[in-house]
Design an enzyme around this catalytic site. Structure first.
Site, PDB file in Angstrom:
ATOM      1  CB  SER A  76      -0.898   0.045   1.174  1.00 33.55           C
ATOM      2  OG  SER A  76      -2.053   0.964   1.030  1.00 33.55           O
ATOM      3  CG  HIS A  85      -5.425  -2.268  -0.440  1.00 31.02           C
ATOM      4  ND1 HIS A  85      -4.612  -2.077  -1.468  1.00 31.02           N
ATOM      5  CD2 HIS A  85      -5.131  -1.837   0.660  1.00 31.02           C
ATOM      6  CE1 HIS A  85      -3.701  -1.285  -1.091  1.00 31.02           C
ATOM      7  NE2 HIS A  85      -3.764  -0.936   0.214  1.00 31.02           N
ATOM      8  CG  ASP A 105      -6.388  -2.474  -4.240  1.00 29.99           C
ATOM      9  OD1 ASP A 105      -7.172  -1.841  -3.482  1.00 29.99           O
ATOM     10  OD2 ASP A 105      -5.187  -2.571  -4.032  1.00 29.99           O
TER      11      ASP A 105
END
Length: 707
Positions: free
Chosen positions: A577, A684, A652
């Site tokens: 991320s 995600h 995602d």
């Protein structure tokens, strides 16, 4: 004699070596949360809750009390209630003076009287999502087929909305769960009125997600407002159970505004909420009449040259309905302020270079508020009582480690689940007055008998030469300072997160143990921009995400360079991320430093990220073109030299696949050669056993190219 001593030393070394070899090795099935054996390697725990001031436990098949000496007493067996309650999830004790436990399964919620041994009340719950139950009225608010409903104590269902859809959303969290928003319904204290969110996102662009599971792949779009683009519109309704009518708060034009931290007055007549402009630099606390929806008073306003981020609703003093606690970072750290309902500041209750991390509740008898803060150390969580009258703080735990306390109904007691770097988990029952603690559980080391890495913690100076940054280092169990080790820098680095804490193993992720077992050193550093260090620390990255963070991470690399056992020619980097963004940023800005990287779910250009988070830290692409240009990784694709693997969830909806795909396109044009792997159907973060596969893949990439 010398020969005997030498022989003894050799035998000792041989015995120690054999002992080390006899210790078992971990697999990812043991270490990863999605692994088949993972539960066995978590410290022992207890499921606890409160019945007023009485501590309660729940095991797989029974529930009961725990007294001040730690003794258990069974009160009921789930099988005695009925076979259908064998699979009940959760248990709560909503009425301190009644012998009732609330249980729920997929079809019903019930109140079971364990003295009478009978179900005394029940309510249908089949088909509910986003449900919130109120113990006073026994009414529940929930969402079903996009519509908002309320079911009363008599099990009568009322449908509040008719226009709910994917585009008109009721009763769910809004503003993409920013600003501390976790839900979309808010009951008044008496359970007679319900405040709820309505989110209109018809004007928000769809991101074209694809579902590959059907025979012919289908279109499954997400509403995704990107930075600088049109955002959704939120309004707040109030439903009255008595009149069965809804009014909407008269906030004025809701366009480009955020409404958050909804709270009720104790008399259920007033709704309070924080209102924030889209620039997120002007925040106001406003009250509304819950009956008419009329705007009443602006009680508080806070502005900033950078951003204001309201995260907590106001809390009224249980013994004085004319005063409430407000949390703010306005002096540089999150602290508590006492206000009255006229909007007048009475006093600042906490002050200092530390962060109030959580408000646990109140003790009315002692006139105190219980909090968690990092006053003892930036990497600790400790429990304090703050006297409302004089602001005096009293430490209520041992002053070490990472404590997570849950307060009883009156605030007279709390149970304290805590860890320390060498303590897997302890659970204490603590009396607030005097702080006397009774040990309920001392968890044994679940890793006993296995080869365990060496876990270390320390500090280095940030790139400013002043600020202390905390790091964790994980070394192989047979670490030898005369050898040189391949090393991986694990990085996150973004807001509202930290990696280093005075918890078990210094808060180490289990994958780090797996890597250490394979002969790597793993280094983790919390750079400026991460959480729990105050506004100056956090806001150093404003309008230029990744830049200050990289400078600090490179100071970590300088520290690694100074250590004789680090093979600086075999340096890798990995993150997910924001950490994926940092991984590629480091790989492309310092291509001679990092040989191998694995970037998961990476942000590539902040103009493709969502409005609320993205604009808070970067402003819009229109107002900060230089910052967006500087932080974009698209122009950096040509700089890639080392081996880089990019991994993403195919579906995602947080960091949408456009990021990865655009970077790959730029690499193709530049002639650089990253590797790419996709998890179909995953969001995600990889769920369940896919996480085991993911971490094996990450590990193998370093094994193939770094070792």
């Amino acid at each position: 004699m010398m020969k005997i001593k030498t022989l003894f030393a050799l035998l000792t070394l041989f015995t120690l070596s054999m002992s080390a070899q006899e210790k078992k090795l971990f697999t990812l099935e043991d270490l990863n949360y999605g692994g088949v054996n993972a539960r066995k390697f978590q410290p022992e725990n207890l499921w606890l809750t409160w019945w007023g001031d009485q501590l309660m436990y729940l095991e797989a098949e029974e529930g009961g009390t725990i007294d001040a000496k730690g003794n258990n007493k069974n009160l009921f067996l789930l099988k005695d209630i009925g076979e259908e309650w064998h699979s009940a999830y959760g248990a709560s004790y909503p009425y301190p003076n009644e012998t009732l436990v609330m249980l729920q399964n997929s079809k019903q919620r019930i109140l079971y009287d364990w003295q009478k041994k009978q179900i005394v009340w029940q309510q249908t719950c089949e088909g509910e999502t986003h449900a919130e139950w109120n113990e006073t009225s026994k009414a529940v608010a929930y969402v079903k087929d996009h519509q908002l409903y309320v079911r009363d104590a008599q099990d009568q269902e009322s449908q509040l909305t008719t226009d709910g859809s994917r585009e008109i959303v009721y009763g769910k969290a809004v503003h993409r769960n920013e600003f501390g928003i976790e839900k979309g319904t808010f009951w008044s204290p008496d359970g007679q009125r319900l405040a709820f969110y309505r989110m209109d996102q018809t004007m928000v662009t769809d991101y074209p997600q694809v579902d590959i599971d059907p025979r012919i792949a289908s279109y499954g779009p997400d509403k995704y407002p990107m930075a600088g683009e049109t955002s959704h519109v939120v309004t707040v309704g109030v439903y009255d159970l008595g009149t069965q009518k809804t009014v909407y708060l008269k906030t004025g034009d809701p366009t480009d505004r955020y409404f958050t931290n909804i709270a009720w007055s104790p008399d259920a007549k007033t709704v309070y909420m924080f209102e924030l402009n889209r620039d997120q630099n002007d925040c106001r606390l406003v009250s509304y009449n819950a009956v008419t929806g009329e705007r009443m008073t602006e009680l508080y306003r806070e502005t900033s040259e950078k951003y204001v981020e309201p995260l907590h609703p106001i809390l009224f003093l249980p013994w004085d309905n004319s005063k409430f606690i407000l949390q703010s970072q306005r002096d540089g750290y999150n602290h508590l302020y006492l206000y009255n309902t006229e909007g007048q500041l009475i006093k600042q209750l906490t002050k200092g270079n530390f962060v109030v991390q959580e408000v646990l509740g109140f003790n009315e008898k002692l006139k105190s508020i219980l909090i968690t803060s990092n006053e003892a150390s930036p990497i600790q969580h400790n429990t304090y009582a703050v006297n409302i009258n004089n602001g005096e703080r009293t430490l209520l735990d041992n002053g070490r480690g990472s404590h997570h306390a849950v307060l009883s109904e009156s605030g007279a007691w709390f149970y304290d689940k805590y860890t320390e770097p060498d303590v897997p988990r302890n659970i204490d029952l603590v009396q607030v007055k005097g702080g006397k603690a009774q040990r309920l559980l001392t968890a044994e080391d679940p890793w006993k008998g296995y080869q365990q890495p060496v876990f270390e913690c320390g500090t280095i100076k940030a790139a400013d030469g002043i600020t202390d940054l905390y790091y964790r280092m994980v070394k192989p169990s047979d670490f030898d300072a005369t050898r040189k080790y391949p090393t991986v820098v694990y990085v996150y680095g973004g807001p509202h997160a930290h990696n280093v804490e005075a918890a078990w193993h210094w808060y180490s992720r289990s994958w780090e143990t797996y890597m250490a077992q394979k002969g790597y050193i793993v280094f983790i550093l919390d750079n400026r921009g991460s959480e729990n260090r105050g506004l100056t620390f956090e806001q150093a990255t404003f309008r230029q995400l990744g830049q200050i963070e990289m400078q600090d991470q490179m100071k970590g690399v300088d520290y690694l360079r100074s250590l004789p056992y680090i093979d600086i020619d075999r340096l890798g980097v990995h993150g997910w991320s924001f950490g994926g963004f940092m991984t590629i940023s480091l790989m492309t800005n310092y291509p001679e430093t990092f040989k191998v990287g694995v970037a998961g779910g990476p942000v590539i250009d902040w103009k493709w990220y969502e409005v609320m988070y993205g604009e808070r830290y970067m402003d819009t692409p229109q107002t900060n073109p230089e910052g967006y240009e500087k932080t974009s990784l698209i122009p950096k694709a040509k700089n890639l030299k080392g081996k880089l693997q990019i991994i993403t969830g195919y579906n995602d909806n947080t960091v949408v696949p456009q990021h990865c795909l655009s970077f790959l396109k730029a690499c193709i044009e530049a002639g650089t050669q990253p590797d790419f792997f996709v998890y179909p159907g995953e969001p995600h973060n990889m769920r369940g056993h896919a996480s085991v596969h993911l971490h094996e893949r990450i590990t193998q990439y370093f094994e193939d190219y770094l070792k």
